[in-house]
Design an enzyme around this catalytic site. Structure first.
Site, PDB file in Angstrom:
ATOM      1  N   LYS A  30       0.843  -1.206   0.000  1.00  0.00           N
ATOM      2  CA  LYS A  30       0.000   0.000   0.000  1.00  0.00           C
ATOM      3  C   LYS A  30       0.876   1.252   0.000  1.00  0.00           C
ATOM      4  O   LYS A  30       0.613   2.208  -0.728  1.00  0.00           O
ATOM      5  CB  LYS A  30      -0.939  -0.020   1.213  1.00  0.00           C
ATOM      6  CG  LYS A  30      -2.033  -1.096   1.105  1.00  0.00           C
ATOM      7  CD  LYS A  30      -2.840  -1.296   2.389  1.00  0.00           C
ATOM      8  CE  LYS A  30      -3.807  -2.473   2.224  1.00  0.00           C
ATOM      9  NZ  LYS A  30      -4.601  -2.769   3.430  1.00  0.00           N
ATOM     10  N   GLN A  51      -4.639  -1.734   9.763  1.00  0.00           N
ATOM     11  CA  GLN A  51      -4.575  -3.051   9.129  1.00  0.00           C
ATOM     12  C   GLN A  51      -5.140  -4.119  10.063  1.00  0.00           C
ATOM     13  O   GLN A  51      -4.801  -4.174  11.244  1.00  0.00           O
ATOM     14  CB  GLN A  51      -3.115  -3.372   8.745  1.00  0.00           C
ATOM     15  CG  GLN A  51      -2.936  -4.651   7.930  1.00  0.00           C
ATOM     16  CD  GLN A  51      -3.550  -4.593   6.535  1.00  0.00           C
ATOM     17  OE1 GLN A  51      -3.725  -3.524   5.957  1.00  0.00           O
ATOM     18  NE2 GLN A  51      -3.894  -5.734   5.993  1.00  0.00           N
ATOM     19  N   ASP A  97     -11.016   2.773   4.316  1.00  0.00           N
ATOM     20  CA  ASP A  97     -11.344   1.344   4.227  1.00  0.00           C
ATOM     21  C   ASP A  97     -12.862   1.124   4.150  1.00  0.00           C
ATOM     22  O   ASP A  97     -13.318   0.042   3.792  1.00  0.00           O
ATOM     23  CB  ASP A  97     -10.830   0.610   5.478  1.00  0.00           C
ATOM     24  CG  ASP A  97      -9.564  -0.194   5.215  1.00  0.00           C
ATOM     25  OD1 ASP A  97      -9.340  -0.587   4.060  1.00  0.00           O
ATOM     26  OD2 ASP A  97      -8.828  -0.439   6.185  1.00  0.00           O
TER      27      ASP A  97
HETATM   28  N1  GUN Z   1      -6.864  -7.016   6.269  1.00  0.00           N
HETATM   29  C1  GUN Z   1      -7.194  -7.728   5.164  1.00  0.00           C
HETATM   30  N2  GUN Z   1      -7.754  -6.926   4.238  1.00  0.00           N
HETATM   31  C2  GUN Z   1      -7.756  -5.679   4.760  1.00  0.00           C
HETATM   32  C3  GUN Z   1      -8.205  -4.418   4.266  1.00  0.00           C
HETATM   33  O1  GUN Z   1      -8.730  -4.267   3.160  1.00  0.00           O
HETATM   34  N3  GUN Z   1      -8.016  -3.366   5.097  1.00  0.00           N
HETATM   35  C4  GUN Z   1      -7.469  -3.501   6.328  1.00  0.00           C
HETATM   36  N4  GUN Z   1      -7.352  -2.408   7.082  1.00  0.00           N
HETATM   37  N5  GUN Z   1      -7.063  -4.656   6.812  1.00  0.00           N
HETATM   38  C5  GUN Z   1      -7.203  -5.731   6.031  1.00  0.00           C
END
Ligand code: GUN
Length: 292
Positions: free
Chosen positions: A52, A96, A119
């Site tokens: 990311k 995350q 998100d």
């Molecule tokens: N863990 C797995 N997929 C995601 C996501 O799209 N966002 C976040 N914050 N954590 C994750």
């Protein structure tokens, strides 16, 4: 059979975003700034967050990665989130998941300022999504919609079967595919661990979206001809012959299911790269909304 090439489409989207960021810079405007909070040292989570951050650099965003030890308390994480909520330079941020067991995920998601929740996990944003209001759509479902749209996959009146009811993928996907509009307007069945005779249901599906996390779960005898397959599974399977010691496996027995499918996403290179592109898109939306 057409491969839904998430790698290519996500690159197209990143190029589109980079062009917009260049324009912002030319006009002397502030560029989007995304922060990512990660608690602990889970290898997969670190890989995702690293991707990311690299994606931010690639499109010209500012990015900040905040790594906290696995012993971080709930109070400490909440303090960090409140600081990000207040920080005027941050347009959007993510925490995350998963979080270590001493931290209540629900409490954490409620702390995130909904206007920075790129998100789309805050209940206010999730509720808006369910009510067809404009908001941040969680990145993985958003990426799947974008793939269906860019490949002009017909969804209206189709039977979509979603496998898995996670808050991140299955549940929002089931809501989005039933929405009025396109992609959407399909009749949705949401299946999960208590579903009986799942193969009887998947065999009736025009579109299958699998977010289960069980490698090679979906076999060719579980699908009908011309099915559309979206494979959200990304499981690390030990493989000592690989330099990393593992391979990434989807939920779908690609080799055999692809012979029957009209469209199919590969793993890797399907839904995964789309998720990151759509997080960038949400961050751009967050920046634009803060301007207005
Ligand atoms: N863990 C797995 N997929 C995601 C996501 O799209 N966002 C976040 N914050 N954590 C994750």
């Amino acid at each position: 059979m057409t491969i839904l090439d998430g790698k290519k489409i996500s690159n197209d989207i990143k190029n589109e975003i980079a062009a917009r960021v260049d324009k912002m810079k030319e006009r002397g405007e502030k560029v989007p700034h995304l922060a990512a909070v990660i608690v602990g040292e889970d290898g997969a989570s670190l890989t995702y967050v690293g991707s990311k951050v690299r994606a931010c650099e690639r499109v010209g965003y500012k990015s900040t990665m905040i790594q906290l030890p696995h012993t971080t308390s709930e109070v400490e994480l909440i303090q960090q989130i409140r600081a990000l909520n207040k920080d005027n330079d941050i347009d959007g941020f993510i925490v995350q998941l998963p979080l270590p067991p001493q931290i209540d995920e629900e409490k954490i998601l409620l702390e995130v300022d909904p206007s920075k929740d790129v998100d789309g996990f805050h209940p206010m944003n999730f509720g808006k999504m369910a009510l067809d209001m404009s908001t941040f759509i969680p990145a993985t479902p958003f990426g799947i919609l974008e793939l269906l749209e860019r490949y002009k996959v017909e969804t209206q009146g189709k039977h979509t079967v979603v496998i898995g009811r996670s808050h991140i993928v299955g549940r929002p996907m089931s809501i989005l595919m039933s929405r009025k509009g396109w992609p959407g307007n399909s009749t949705v069945t949401l299946t999960h661990s208590s579903t009986k005779n799942i193969a009887d249901i998947t065999r009736q599906a025009d579109i299958i979206i699998s977010a289960l996390g069980v490698p090679d779960f979906l076999k060719a005898d579980m699908v009908k001809d011309d099915v559309v397959i979206i494979d959200v599974g990304i499981t690390r399977v030990k493989d000592e012959s690989q330099p990393r010691g593992y391979v990434i496996k989807g939920d779908v027995d690609f080799e055999n299911v692809s012979k029957k499918a009209s469209f199919i996403t590969p793993v890797p290179g399907g839904v995964g790269p789309m998720t990151i592109a759509m997080l960038l898109k949400n961050t751009l939306l967050a920046r634009e909304q803060r301007n207005n």
